[in-house]
Design an enzyme around this catalytic site. Structure first.
Site, PDB file in Angstrom:
ATOM      1  N   HIS A  25      -8.640   9.441  -5.091  1.00  0.00           N
ATOM      2  CA  HIS A  25      -8.951  10.021  -3.689  1.00  0.00           C
ATOM      3  C   HIS A  25     -10.287  10.785  -3.650  1.00  0.00           C
ATOM      4  O   HIS A  25     -10.833  11.161  -4.895  1.00  0.00           O
ATOM      5  CB  HIS A  25      -7.964  10.964  -3.344  1.00  0.00           C
ATOM      6  CG  HIS A  25      -6.648  10.181  -2.367  1.00  0.00           C
ATOM      7  ND1 HIS A  25      -5.427  10.806  -2.436  1.00  0.00           N
ATOM      8  CD2 HIS A  25      -6.608   8.934  -2.083  1.00  0.00           C
ATOM      9  CE1 HIS A  25      -4.769   9.972  -1.774  1.00  0.00           C
ATOM     10  NE2 HIS A  25      -5.361   8.829  -1.674  1.00  0.00           N
ATOM     11  N   HIS A  66       0.656  -1.242  -0.006  1.00  0.00           N
ATOM     12  CA  HIS A  66       0.066  -0.189  -0.092  1.00  0.00           C
ATOM     13  C   HIS A  66       0.938   1.226  -0.399  1.00  0.00           C
ATOM     14  O   HIS A  66       0.240   2.324  -0.474  1.00  0.00           O
ATOM     15  CB  HIS A  66      -1.001   0.150   1.038  1.00  0.00           C
ATOM     16  CG  HIS A  66      -2.263   0.863   1.140  1.00  0.00           C
ATOM     17  ND1 HIS A  66      -2.028   2.328   1.301  1.00  0.00           N
ATOM     18  CD2 HIS A  66      -3.429   0.576   0.671  1.00  0.00           C
ATOM     19  CE1 HIS A  66      -3.382   2.707   0.865  1.00  0.00           C
ATOM     20  NE2 HIS A  66      -4.088   1.948   0.631  1.00  0.00           N
TER      21      HIS A  66
END
Length: 408
Positions: free
Chosen positions: A360, A333
């Site tokens: 995002h 990640h």
């Protein structure tokens, strides 16, 4: 007049149903097929209802009167016997398999699978359940006590997995609330345990922020001698900015080689929005090579144990450890944070373009809605620039340090 036990046998059937009354609402119903059934009628909240008390001769006249009296007593206490019986039947039907595990599996089927949650989210729910299954899984859900659930969670916590313990408690709470909705239990014992667990220590995913160290990891990945599928995943991940779950659940129809784009469906993204990833020349080369090995399968990165499933969640992180990199150095990640930091520090790209590349959300809903359709051309150029940059540092070439410029 009240019935006499001796005369009941003499009631003969006719073409229609008929009744023989006893007393206080009790009567015998004789049907054309010769069967005889006891009922009691009563009124509650202004409505007349009738309740079956069983069949004669299994239930004698004396038994029927005793059951009638019990019904009348319950009515005086404010109960509706017919409604209570219906609820008992519902509970009995649902309780045919009322273990904690069966209720949890039904929750996953209803609230995760049927609701089209991301496959990574579904897998995570099953992972939480796996912590609970050995101990309370077989237990009837209405018999699970807070203390025994806490013992399971404390064992996880003592293993140093505070965050896992807290999130497992939250999952258990959802299972109990699902059980309450199904009339299988009356309360949520997990809700009482929120303050009994240690607060997780907040940690961030390790991210490589120094070019020389990033280059070292990229070279190690290229030299990795483990599983081929895992190696391709590790090689591709730094280029595409995807979350590890979004990548490993990838399916071949999502990749458009002609238009150089990978279209991730909404159900697999964190924000439940479709996400398109522009593919650099390097990404396309890796995907074409991978297609030679797994292109005939549904998943781009199938598991070694079953080609019908994606590779496991920890496959890449385990590979990093085998290569000698600790979790404080690199995680799968963490490459998103690496890309975000270095791209922003370069000053070459609009911050919104970087945010869109990372899929995002946006704190400003109006601006976020507008920005979703913007920056595609810039993102295409940025993807190629970033892959070229990764190539440059992976071969150990002289890299000019990134110096932050004024933002666009």
């Amino acid at each position: 007049m009240s019935l006499k036990a001796a005369e009941i046998r003499g009631f003969q059937p006719i073409d229609t149903v008929y009744r023989k009354s006893d007393d206080k609402g009790l009567y015998l119903e004789i049907r054309p097929n010769g069967s005889k059934h006891w009922f009691v009628k009563y009124r509650i909240h202004g409505s007349e209802k009738r309740l079956s008390l069983g069949s004669w001769p299994e239930v004698s006249l004396a038994d029927a009167r005793e059951r009638r009296d019990d019904v009348r007593k319950r009515i005086r206490a404010g109960d509706d016997p017919l409604h209570s019986r219906k609820m008992e039947k519902i509970r009995a039907r649902l309780s045919a398999d009322n273990s904690f595990q069966s209720v949890a599996e039904d929750l996953i089927a209803v609230r995760f699978v049927a609701s089209q949650k991301a496959e990574a989210t579904i897998e995570k729910a099953r992972w939480f359940l796996s912590h609970l299954t050995p101990t309370i899984g077989p237990r009837p859900i209405d018999a699970v006590e807070p203390a025994e659930l806490l013992a399971v969670l404390k064992k996880i916590e003592k293993a140093g997995k505070r965050e896992t313990a807290v999130r497992t408690r939250a999952f258990a709470s959802r299972v109990f609330r699902h059980g309450v909705a199904m009339a299988l239990c009356k309360h949520d014992p997990a809700a009482m345990l929120g303050g009994a667990l240690a607060t997780p220590i907040v940690t961030h995913h390790a991210a490589l922020l120094e070019p020389h160290q990033l280059g070292q990891v990229l070279r190690a990945i290229d030299e990795y001698a483990g599983g081929m599928v895992v190696k391709f995943a590790m090689q591709l991940l730094p280029h595409v900015f995807l979350r590890p779950g979004e990548l490993r659940y990838g399916k071949w129809p999502e990749v458009d080689f002609d238009e150089s784009v990978w279209r991730v469906p909404a159900e697999r993204t964190k924000l439940r929005r479709p996400h398109s990833v522009p593919l650099s020349r390097q990404s396309l080369k890796l995907l074409k090579a991978l297609r030679e090995h797994t292109g005939w399968r549904e998943y781009m990165f199938p598991a070694q144990s079953s080609l019908q499933k994606p590779m496991c969640e920890n496959a890449m992180n385990a590979a990093y450890r085998r290569m000698g990199f600790g979790k404080d150095i690199v995680t799968s990640h963490g490459f998103r944070a690496t890309a975000s930091t270095l791209l922003n520090e370069s000053g070459e790209w609009h911050p919104d373009a970087i945010e869109r590349a990372l899929a995002h959300g946006h704190s400003n809903a109006v601006r976020g809605a507008y920005a979703r359709g913007q920056h595609w051309d810039e993102r295409v150029a940025m993807a190629q620039w970033w892959s070229d940059y990764l190539d440059q540092i992976s071969v150990g070439a002289e890299v000019v340090p990134i110096i932050k410029r004024a933002s666009r």
